[in-house]
Design a protein around this motif. Sequence first.
Motif, short mmCIF file in Angstrom:
data_model
loop_
_atom_site.label_atom_id
_atom_site.label_comp_id
_atom_site.label_asym_id
_atom_site.label_seq_id
_atom_site.Cartn_x
_atom_site.Cartn_y
_atom_site.Cartn_z
N VAL A 100 6.55 27.37 -30.08
CA VAL A 100 6.77 25.93 -29.95
C VAL A 100 5.87 25.01 -30.72
O VAL A 100 4.50 25.33 -30.65
N ASP A 101 6.43 24.21 -31.70
CA ASP A 101 5.63 23.37 -32.45
C ASP A 101 5.07 22.14 -31.54
O ASP A 101 5.87 21.69 -30.71
N TYR A 102 3.75 21.84 -31.79
CA TYR A 102 3.14 21.01 -30.79
C TYR A 102 4.03 19.63 -30.77
O TYR A 102 4.06 19.05 -29.99
N LEU A 103 3.97 19.03 -31.97
CA LEU A 103 4.92 17.66 -32.19
C LEU A 103 6.10 17.71 -31.78
O LEU A 103 6.63 16.94 -30.86
N SER A 104 7.00 18.80 -31.98
CA SER A 104 8.39 18.80 -31.35
C SER A 104 8.26 18.85 -30.03
O SER A 104 9.31 18.19 -29.23
N LEU A 105 7.14 19.66 -29.24
CA LEU A 105 7.15 19.48 -27.81
C LEU A 105 6.89 18.03 -27.28
O LEU A 105 7.84 17.63 -26.15
N ILE A 106 6.15 17.38 -27.97
CA ILE A 106 5.95 15.94 -27.61
C ILE A 106 7.00 15.05 -27.65
O ILE A 106 7.59 14.37 -26.84
N LEU A 160 19.91 14.60 -33.36
CA LEU A 160 20.46 13.98 -31.83
C LEU A 160 21.98 14.13 -32.07
O LEU A 160 22.66 13.43 -33.07
N HIS A 161 22.55 15.09 -31.22
CA HIS A 161 24.03 14.88 -31.27
C HIS A 161 24.84 13.98 -30.38
O HIS A 161 24.52 14.16 -29.09
N PHE A 162 25.80 13.38 -30.83
CA PHE A 162 26.34 12.45 -29.51
C PHE A 162 27.87 12.52 -29.72
O PHE A 162 28.55 12.77 -31.02
N SER A 163 28.52 12.38 -28.69
CA SER A 163 29.97 12.59 -28.65
C SER A 163 30.48 11.68 -27.44
O SER A 163 29.86 11.87 -26.34
N ARG A 164 31.47 10.86 -27.79
CA ARG A 164 32.13 10.01 -26.60
C ARG A 164 31.05 8.95 -25.94
O ARG A 164 31.07 8.75 -25.10
N GLY A 165 30.12 8.82 -26.72
CA GLY A 165 29.22 7.70 -26.32
C GLY A 165 27.95 8.27 -25.85
O GLY A 165 27.03 7.48 -24.86
N LEU A 166 27.79 9.59 -25.83
CA LEU A 166 26.79 10.17 -24.84
C LEU A 166 25.95 11.22 -25.73
O LEU A 166 26.45 11.86 -26.67
N LEU A 167 24.78 11.28 -25.60
CA LEU A 167 23.74 12.28 -26.26
C LEU A 167 24.17 13.66 -25.63
O LEU A 167 23.71 13.79 -24.46
N THR A 168 24.63 14.48 -26.38
CA THR A 168 24.88 15.78 -25.80
C THR A 168 24.01 16.87 -26.09
O THR A 168 23.69 17.92 -25.36
N GLU A 169 23.19 16.74 -27.19
CA GLU A 169 22.03 17.62 -27.40
C GLU A 169 21.04 16.93 -28.15
O GLU A 169 21.26 16.11 -29.37
N SER A 170 19.70 17.42 -27.91
CA SER A 170 18.68 16.92 -29.06
C SER A 170 17.65 18.13 -28.92
O SER A 170 17.39 19.05 -28.25
N ILE A 171 17.30 18.38 -30.46
CA ILE A 171 16.79 19.48 -30.88
C ILE A 171 15.72 18.75 -31.94
O ILE A 171 15.85 18.09 -32.79
N PHE A 172 14.31 19.29 -31.64
CA PHE A 172 13.09 19.00 -32.43
C PHE A 172 12.54 20.18 -33.07
O PHE A 172 12.20 21.28 -32.25
N GLN A 173 12.41 20.21 -34.49
CA GLN A 173 11.77 21.10 -35.11
C GLN A 173 10.99 21.10 -36.14
O GLN A 173 10.83 19.86 -36.64
N SER A 174 9.79 21.97 -36.52
CA SER A 174 8.83 21.58 -37.47
C SER A 174 9.69 21.74 -38.90
O SER A 174 10.52 22.42 -39.02
N ALA A 175 9.22 20.70 -39.78
CA ALA A 175 9.78 20.86 -41.21
C ALA A 175 9.44 22.20 -41.73
O ALA A 175 10.42 22.70 -42.46
N TYR A 176 8.16 22.59 -41.50
CA TYR A 176 8.08 23.99 -42.05
C TYR A 176 8.99 25.12 -41.58
O TYR A 176 9.52 25.92 -42.34
N GLU A 177 9.37 25.07 -40.32
CA GLU A 177 10.10 25.95 -39.84
C GLU A 177 11.65 25.93 -40.42
O GLU A 177 12.27 27.00 -40.76
N LEU A 178 12.10 24.68 -40.56
CA LEU A 178 13.33 24.55 -41.35
C LEU A 178 13.47 25.06 -42.84
O LEU A 178 14.25 25.47 -43.28
N ASP A 179 12.38 24.72 -43.45
CA ASP A 179 12.05 25.33 -44.72
C ASP A 179 12.12 26.69 -44.97
O ASP A 179 12.78 27.49 -46.03
N LYS A 180 11.70 27.43 -43.94
CA LYS A 180 11.65 28.73 -43.99
C LYS A 180 13.11 29.30 -43.99
O LYS A 180 13.29 30.47 -44.38
N VAL A 181 13.95 28.84 -43.11
CA VAL A 181 15.26 29.49 -42.94
C VAL A 181 16.22 29.14 -44.01
O VAL A 181 17.30 29.53 -44.31
#
Length: 702
Positions: free
Chosen positions: A439-445, A313-334
């Motif tokens: 798309v990871d199912y949990l990340s989609l939710i 969750l990226h915040f700037s000037r009091g606003l949410l500018t971006e939200s990204i959800f990924q599987s832990a397995y996907e991040l481990d791969k990279v």
Amino acid sequence: LSPVTPNPLKSAENSANDQLDIKETSPQTPTTEVVQSNQFGEKTPINQPILVTEPLSLELELQHLFAETRGSQKHTRQQLKARLTKKIISKSRRHKALFYLGFGLLAAGVVGAGLWGVFSTSYFWTLKTWESDLQALQTNQTQTVIPKPNQFKPLEWQLKIYEPILKDEFLNEAKTLIALIRDTRSFLQQSGELQQNSGRLIGGVLAGQSEDLAEQILKITTQLQLQTTTIADFLAESKQLDQKSLSQSARQQLAEQTQRLTQEAKKIAATTKVLKILPKVLGVESKQNLIVIVQDQRELRPTGGFIQAVGQLHFSRGLLTESIFQSAYELDKVRASKIQPPDEIKRFLGENLWFLRDSNWSVDLPTSAKQIRFFVQESTNQPVDGVAALTFEGVRRLIQASGPLDLPELNEQVTERNFYDRLEFHAETQSLTISNQSVDYLSLILTKLVTKISQLNPQDQAKIIEALYDLAESQPLQLTATDVEVRRAWTELGWGGEVLQPPCPSELATTNCVIDRLYQVDANVGINKVNPFIEKKVTDHIEVGETKISHQRNITYRNQAKLDSWPQGEYRAYLKFLLDKTAEFQSLLINGQPAATDQLLQYQEQENQVIGVVIQVPRQKSVTVELKYQLSHQYQAPFAYFFFNQKQAGTAEVQDILLSYQPTLKPRLITPDADLSSQLLNFHFQRETQSFVGAAFEASAK
């Protein structure tokens, strides 16, 4: 010439008159006053004195006597009549006065009774109105149309009239009742306004359309201060109200609302503290990147569960500018680097490399967060300023607060009821293909959840804030940060996920206070999702001796799984007990037998002594674990004992604590309430948060 013949009667009369004249002029002639008594016993003289003369003729004497008697009787009768008339008139006046007085008193009584009846009716009508307000407060109907204030105006108007005249407890009751109605309605009104403003704040932040954040925070802080005052007034006035006049349901509602408002005051204090650090968290001055690790408590790990997904969750000037959800397995791969895991992971999980999904191995969240930040930064090339640990149960409750999530891509709808079922259904599929993207199912939710929350109306967005607070209080949500001020705030609120070392409470503090800390941590190392089928019962036996405090913990695990296959099966867990470093470990038994040496670990970690062991609980079987240790202390009354039992995130259990003490001691203060028998205190908990027990002792009189 004829001789004059004298008249004998006349001569006698003249002779008598001559004699009378002689007698009247003679001072020596004695007289006797004749009196007579009337019917009142009063004596009155006869008008004419009776002259004592020579005997008169019988006829004259009788005439004179009867004349005098008749006159006297007539006079007496006239006096008697006058007196009787006077008495009758006097009595008549008194009777008339008494009549008018009685009539006046009767009229005043009737009017007074009528006025009091009107006052009583107004009081009980107002009381019913307040009971209705309590019902609205109980159901949290802050948006309910609040009844017009003139419903209690008649009672208030009567109070203004009667108070200067009468001093009565009932009037004070009525005055207190009106004050309670005002406080109740003020609280409802303030809560409604607070919900609107809080909802607008979070909605604006998530939607990227926030107003002036500083102005919004100031407005909410002011409303919180007003609500704090209202709660304090309500609690003070409710103690003054005679609850005998309330119905049984109203008394119950009042007790519940008193407890609720006490908790509400605590929530207001926490919210005020959060508002102070909110500009930093939301990146008002500099950009902030908050990492959310989503943990599956069905596969329990030290900070709450196995890391299944990671959100940025990226915040700037009091606003949410971006939200990204990924599987832990996907991040481990990279991730390119290869990190050696701790010995316990090698030994009990059989992993030769350390992955993001296992990076929450330390029960202390700030310690685990350092490793999580390292892995995420390496995988995303993004800095990490804070870590939030959220369990699957936390996600489910946020869905419950926000409402169902529509997944048109899969023709599904996810609710708080089918959340776990849908996760299990998609568990064997590592990723889904949607619009030619994996798309990871949990990340989609999770992505849908953030979008749904940002689109809610302010009132429903306020429910999200309520849900987040409850999650932080009960530990499905824990928070830490790199900024010292922010991390300190999370710690002070009890949301920081640290291994706690609390001081002796001020209520128990004496020159001799013994603190007993115990933190039990379970880690599922069986690579399955069997934890929902594990029933755990904990009993602590504590004995306060003359030089030692002996502590024995008994844990019973019952595996209620119905299948041997994944995701159920055998429960294989690594148990860690964190004791104070001064504690003297004695023994660890499994099913009554000493734990095998190759399965038992003992080491120091910062201020804690760690005892670890692996257990295996087959399907439909039970296993008991017994831990014994001692604490040294100086037996000198008065002294206090304080046992702090820290709870692991992602767990719930039933616990009994039995505290026995020597006959030479007598507890003068016990917290919380306990069943007291002969030298034994019995505490019972359905643990969802941290728990503690304490007792202050003094020398017994025996």
